[in-house]
Design an enzyme around this catalytic site. Structure first.
Site, PDB file in Angstrom:
ATOM      1  N   CYS A  76      -1.825   1.153  -4.258  1.00  0.00           N
ATOM      2  CA  CYS A  76      -0.512   1.729  -4.577  1.00  0.00           C
ATOM      3  C   CYS A  76      -0.473   2.235  -6.010  1.00  0.00           C
ATOM      4  O   CYS A  76       0.542   2.740  -6.468  1.00  0.00           O
ATOM      5  CB  CYS A  76       0.631   0.754  -4.297  1.00  0.00           C
ATOM      6  SG  CYS A  76       0.884  -0.543  -5.497  1.00  0.00           S
ATOM      7  N   CYS A 132       3.606  -0.123  -8.444  1.00  0.00           N
ATOM      8  CA  CYS A 132       4.014  -1.497  -8.220  1.00  0.00           C
ATOM      9  C   CYS A 132       4.569  -2.105  -9.516  1.00  0.00           C
ATOM     10  O   CYS A 132       3.860  -2.188 -10.512  1.00  0.00           O
ATOM     11  CB  CYS A 132       2.810  -2.308  -7.732  1.00  0.00           C
ATOM     12  SG  CYS A 132       3.289  -3.822  -6.945  1.00  0.00           S
ATOM     13  N   CYS A 152       0.875  -1.173   0.000  1.00  0.00           N
ATOM     14  CA  CYS A 152       0.000   0.000   0.000  1.00  0.00           C
ATOM     15  C   CYS A 152       0.914   1.226   0.000  1.00  0.00           C
ATOM     16  O   CYS A 152       2.136   1.096   0.045  1.00  0.00           O
ATOM     17  CB  CYS A 152      -1.001  -0.007   1.149  1.00  0.00           C
ATOM     18  SG  CYS A 152      -0.312   0.134   2.807  1.00  0.00           S
TER      19      CYS A 152
END
Length: 143
Positions: free
Chosen positions: A87, A91, A13
């Site tokens: 996120c 990522c 996150c």
């Protein structure tokens, strides 16, 4: 002799201070050493959210000693499952990984009474994940 973990899971996150820390705490608690657990954030905070720590303490899981960590490509590459929780595009994506995005409310700035439903939603998803990992069994060594 303890057996090797059957899977590795990375929870991501933004601040690695709430959702991903609670998820990692639940997975470590429920799966034990059957699963390798990591968590990280695209912009890690200074500390784990105190309301998340308190909410987890209420269910018997202590995450007070956890420290937010920065997300690295190596952590993603070393994981079988990458579970993102807001996120965004931060990522990195590697082939052969299972990517899941869990839409969960961000507990940042909320009191423990508002964090409890987020905690409980995370627990249900973790229980389903553990069942999925257990059903899949150990990774094949004949690749």
């Amino acid at each position: 002799m303890p057996s090797a973990p059957t899977a590795s899971v990375l929870f991501v996150c933004v601040h690695n201070a709430g959702r991903s820390q609670m998820a990692a705490g639940f997975l470590s608690h429920l799966a034990g050493d059957r699963v390798e657990v990591r968590s990280a954030g695209s912009l890690p905070g200074d500390r784990v959210n105190p309301a998340a720590v308190e909410a987890m303490r209420e269910v018997g899981i202590d995450i007070s000693d956890r420290q937010p960590k920065v997300l690295t490509p190596e952590a993603v590459q070393a994981s079988d499952y990458v579970i993102t929780m807001g996120c965004g595009d931060a990522c990195p994506v590697f082939p052969g990984r299972t990517y899941l995005d869990w839409a969960l409310e961000d507990p940042a700035g909320k009191g423990v009474e508002s964090v409890r439903p987020i905690r409980d939603a995370i627990r249900s998803r973790i229980e389903a994940l553990v069942a999925e990992i257990d059903a899949a069994g150990p990774p094949s060594t004949t690749d």
